[in-house]
Motif scaffolding. Sequence first.
Motif, short mmCIF file in Angstrom:
data_model
loop_
_atom_site.label_atom_id
_atom_site.label_comp_id
_atom_site.label_asym_id
_atom_site.label_seq_id
_atom_site.Cartn_x
_atom_site.Cartn_y
_atom_site.Cartn_z
N PHE A 78 -11.29 9.37 -1.48
CA PHE A 78 -10.69 8.62 -0.38
C PHE A 78 -11.75 8.41 0.68
O PHE A 78 -12.75 9.13 0.74
CB PHE A 78 -9.45 9.32 0.21
N LYS A 79 -11.54 7.41 1.50
CA LYS A 79 -12.46 7.08 2.58
C LYS A 79 -11.64 6.77 3.80
O LYS A 79 -10.65 6.02 3.73
CB LYS A 79 -13.35 5.90 2.20
N LYS A 80 -12.04 7.32 4.92
CA LYS A 80 -11.22 7.20 6.13
C LYS A 80 -10.87 5.75 6.43
O LYS A 80 -9.71 5.42 6.70
CB LYS A 80 -11.96 7.85 7.31
N ASP A 81 -11.84 4.84 6.37
CA ASP A 81 -11.59 3.45 6.74
C ASP A 81 -10.72 2.72 5.74
O ASP A 81 -10.20 1.64 6.04
CB ASP A 81 -12.92 2.70 6.90
N ALA A 82 -10.56 3.28 4.55
CA ALA A 82 -9.74 2.64 3.52
C ALA A 82 -8.56 3.52 3.13
O ALA A 82 -7.97 3.35 2.07
CB ALA A 82 -10.59 2.35 2.29
N MET A 83 -8.21 4.46 4.01
CA MET A 83 -7.17 5.43 3.69
C MET A 83 -6.09 5.41 4.76
O MET A 83 -5.91 6.36 5.52
CB MET A 83 -7.80 6.82 3.58
N PRO A 84 -5.36 4.31 4.87
CA PRO A 84 -4.26 4.32 5.85
C PRO A 84 -3.13 5.21 5.36
O PRO A 84 -2.81 5.26 4.18
CB PRO A 84 -3.82 2.84 5.88
N PHE A 85 -2.53 5.94 6.32
CA PHE A 85 -1.35 6.73 5.99
C PHE A 85 -0.14 5.85 6.27
O PHE A 85 0.20 5.57 7.42
CB PHE A 85 -1.33 8.01 6.82
N ARG A 86 0.48 5.42 5.20
CA ARG A 86 1.54 4.41 5.28
C ARG A 86 2.90 5.04 5.00
O ARG A 86 3.05 5.86 4.11
CB ARG A 86 1.26 3.30 4.26
N TYR A 87 3.89 4.62 5.79
CA TYR A 87 5.26 5.05 5.57
C TYR A 87 5.98 4.06 4.65
O TYR A 87 5.49 2.95 4.40
CB TYR A 87 6.01 5.17 6.90
N THR A 88 7.13 4.45 4.18
CA THR A 88 7.88 3.61 3.25
C THR A 88 8.32 2.29 3.89
O THR A 88 8.60 1.33 3.17
CB THR A 88 9.11 4.36 2.71
N ASP A 89 8.39 2.23 5.22
CA ASP A 89 8.76 0.97 5.88
C ASP A 89 7.55 0.10 6.21
O ASP A 89 7.69 -0.95 6.83
CB ASP A 89 9.57 1.24 7.16
N GLY A 90 6.34 0.54 5.81
CA GLY A 90 5.13 -0.23 6.04
C GLY A 90 4.33 0.17 7.26
O GLY A 90 3.19 -0.27 7.43
N THR A 91 4.89 0.99 8.14
CA THR A 91 4.16 1.46 9.32
C THR A 91 2.94 2.28 8.90
O THR A 91 3.01 3.08 7.96
CB THR A 91 5.07 2.32 10.21
N VAL A 92 1.82 2.08 9.61
CA VAL A 92 0.57 2.76 9.27
C VAL A 92 0.09 3.58 10.45
O VAL A 92 0.15 3.15 11.61
CB VAL A 92 -0.51 1.72 8.88
N ASN A 93 -0.38 4.80 10.18
CA ASN A 93 -1.03 5.65 11.18
C ASN A 93 -2.51 5.75 10.85
O ASN A 93 -2.88 6.04 9.71
CB ASN A 93 -0.43 7.06 11.19
N ASP A 94 -3.36 5.54 11.84
CA ASP A 94 -4.81 5.57 11.65
C ASP A 94 -5.38 6.76 12.40
O ASP A 94 -5.74 6.66 13.58
CB ASP A 94 -5.43 4.26 12.13
N TRP A 95 -5.47 7.92 11.73
CA TRP A 95 -6.02 9.12 12.35
C TRP A 95 -7.53 9.03 12.41
O TRP A 95 -8.18 8.49 11.52
CB TRP A 95 -5.58 10.36 11.57
N SER A 96 -8.11 9.60 13.46
CA SER A 96 -9.55 9.49 13.68
C SER A 96 -10.35 10.24 12.63
O SER A 96 -11.37 9.75 12.15
CB SER A 96 -9.91 10.00 15.08
N PHE A 97 -9.92 11.47 12.29
CA PHE A 97 -10.58 12.26 11.26
C PHE A 97 -9.55 12.73 10.25
O PHE A 97 -8.43 13.13 10.61
CB PHE A 97 -11.30 13.48 11.86
N ILE A 98 -9.94 12.69 8.96
CA ILE A 98 -9.09 13.13 7.85
C ILE A 98 -9.91 14.17 7.09
O ILE A 98 -10.86 13.84 6.39
CB ILE A 98 -8.75 11.95 6.92
N GLU A 99 -9.54 15.44 7.22
CA GLU A 99 -10.35 16.49 6.63
C GLU A 99 -9.47 17.54 5.93
O GLU A 99 -8.25 17.44 5.93
CB GLU A 99 -11.23 17.15 7.70
#
Length: 369
Positions: free
Chosen positions: A289-310
């Motif tokens: 996975f890559k942070k810039d290509a790893m959106p955390f998406r909900y079932t309704d399509g909403t996306v959260n973009d966290w600064s660091f994913i570790e």
Amino acid sequence: MKTHWISFGIVCAAMAQADAKNLMDYFQPMEPQGPLVSEGIFGTPEVFPRDSLNGLEDSNVENWVYWDGRIVKDDAGKYHLYASRWDQKYSHSQGWHEGSKAVHSVSDNVMGPYKDTGLAWPHWQEGKGHNVIGLRMHDGRYAMVCSGITYGEVFTSDNPDGPWELLGKIQVDENGFSRNLALLGLGEGERERLSNVSLILRPDGRYMIVPRSTCTMISDNGILGPYKIMHDRVYRKYPDLPQSKNEDPTVWYSGGMYHIVYNNWPSKTAYHFTSADGINDWTYRGVAFKKDAMPFRYTDGTVNDWSFIERPMAFVEDGHVTHFTFSVIDVKKGKDKGGDKHGSKILVVPFDGEAFDRDMEKLVADEME
């Protein structure tokens, strides 16, 4: 000329796998455990609206911030997330090495919310612990492991809720390798201190550790070892991959093979390797996975973009990975100050492990033809 041919080989291998999916393609949308909210919780606009009931967090950062963590399911069907936390008065850079303590949390749902039940071992160094993970041992007892700011201690209990007692410290047999920074990821002057320990039970009855270095270590003599170092870093034979500043490995067994995923923190990119026996022939399988290509998406399509994913950790159930946990923070670590409205949490993300294992088995079978 040598570099040219190595690079050409990597390119050819990538082309051969062009039609194959990467691990990242198997992450699934998150089903919200409550309403998606933007008010009354910590975070930047990039992580709003979000589900504050997913995973483990102190929504208002009134007390704690959380990091690390691995899920263990008990025999009654409850989910236990063993993790680390520190007082919100610390900045991130201070908190993880000055105030980090091991905690136990529990939920009826693998996605959360997880309830923090308190320090796992308040009687030992006031609960000190980081790089915290949990697991079931071969004898059915529960274990928690911490490293990084301590020395690779193992605590055990007959009950997933504790109480936890110190069993001992993980021992390492160099097994002909030099115990150095390159192999174990140790700090100068701390030659015995393991870091980023990820530990699993092997189907053959042995225990297996992958520390920060990604050098597999195996014990034939129980969870404390001694663990023999089995090989050099898995990425050493791939010079086009980053050769330093790698950390946060997770290891698991599924689909008849062993998997390692680790982070390269400067590039915010994680890499995926596999091996048939967990010792030999570790093969690069692409970007996990890559942070810039790893959106955390909900079932309704909403996306959260966290600064660091570790700190990715795989949760395996019925032979397949069903979820990953991630430690996420809403700002760059240096911008997280003590007592502000920024913080970190542990996020739970669904994963289609059955499809992943099926496709990986086919890929390996095709390679052997």
